[in-house]
Design a protein around this motif. Structure first.
Motif, short mmCIF file in Angstrom:
data_model
loop_
_atom_site.label_atom_id
_atom_site.label_comp_id
_atom_site.label_asym_id
_atom_site.label_seq_id
_atom_site.Cartn_x
_atom_site.Cartn_y
_atom_site.Cartn_z
N GLN A 1 0.85 -1.19 0.00
CA GLN A 1 0.00 0.00 0.00
C GLN A 1 0.88 1.24 0.00
OE1 GLN A 1 -2.84 0.00 3.19
NE2 GLN A 1 -4.04 1.67 2.33
N VAL A 2 0.53 2.18 -0.84
CA VAL A 2 1.32 3.39 -0.97
C VAL A 2 0.87 4.44 0.04
CG1 VAL A 2 1.93 5.29 -2.52
CG2 VAL A 2 1.70 2.96 -3.43
N HIS A 3 1.87 5.06 0.69
CA HIS A 3 1.59 6.15 1.61
C HIS A 3 2.50 7.31 1.28
CE1 HIS A 3 -1.16 4.05 4.31
NE2 HIS A 3 -0.35 3.02 4.24
N THR A 100 3.15 7.26 -11.58
CA THR A 100 3.63 5.89 -11.74
C THR A 100 4.26 5.64 -13.10
OG1 THR A 100 1.42 5.21 -12.47
CG2 THR A 100 1.94 4.97 -10.13
N THR A 115 -0.97 9.57 -9.47
CA THR A 115 -1.78 8.46 -8.98
C THR A 115 -1.98 8.50 -7.48
OG1 THR A 115 -0.92 7.08 -10.77
CG2 THR A 115 -1.95 5.95 -8.90
N TYR A 116 -0.94 8.88 -6.76
CA TYR A 116 -0.98 8.83 -5.29
C TYR A 116 -0.82 10.23 -4.70
CZ TYR A 116 -0.14 3.91 -6.31
OH TYR A 116 -0.23 2.64 -6.80
#
Length: 127
Positions: A1-3, A100, A115-116
């Motif tokens: 999971q990306v943070h 990304t 994206t994030y």
């Protein structure tokens, strides 16, 4: 999971400085273009600065050029935004964002290509 976790915001007087940090986890940071955006109350989220992989290209909005500096430390998975000569109009919530894929110049400026996103950090500049 990306943070993505921003820190370093706060209240500062006009002419002062702040350094924002954004610590990333869960993604191949060294190959991710990174950007900073900001959103003032009642306004659209706008581009501030971006840095591509390997620091090959760095971009700034005209409103911050010459005052802000974006940098990255791939060993620490962190991107920074050094903000000097702050003005009341810099008051906003500042967000870091990760893409990304490699981005063209125009894509780098677009929030839709990232994206994030982090949760944001408030920067308030008093006059």
């Amino acid at each position: 999971q990306v943070h993505l976790v921003e820190s370093g915001g706060g209240l500062v007087q006009a002419g002062g400085s702040l350094r924002l940090s954004c610590a990333a986890s869960g993604l191949p940071f060294s190959s991710a273009p990174m950007g900073w955006f900001r959103q003032a109350p009642g306004k659209e989220r706008e581009f501030v600065a971006a840095i591509t992989i390997n620091d090959n290209n760095i971009y700034y909005s005209d409103s911050v050029k010459g005052r802000f500096t974006i940098s990255r430390d791939n060993a620490k998975n962190t991107v920074y935004l050094q903000m000097n000569s702050l003005k009341p109009e810099d008051t906003a919530v500042y967000y870091c964002a990760a893409a990304t894929e490699r981005l063209s110049f125009f894509a780098t400026l677009s929030k839709n290509r990232y994206t994030y996103w982090g949760q944001g950090t408030q920067v308030t500049v008093s006059s």
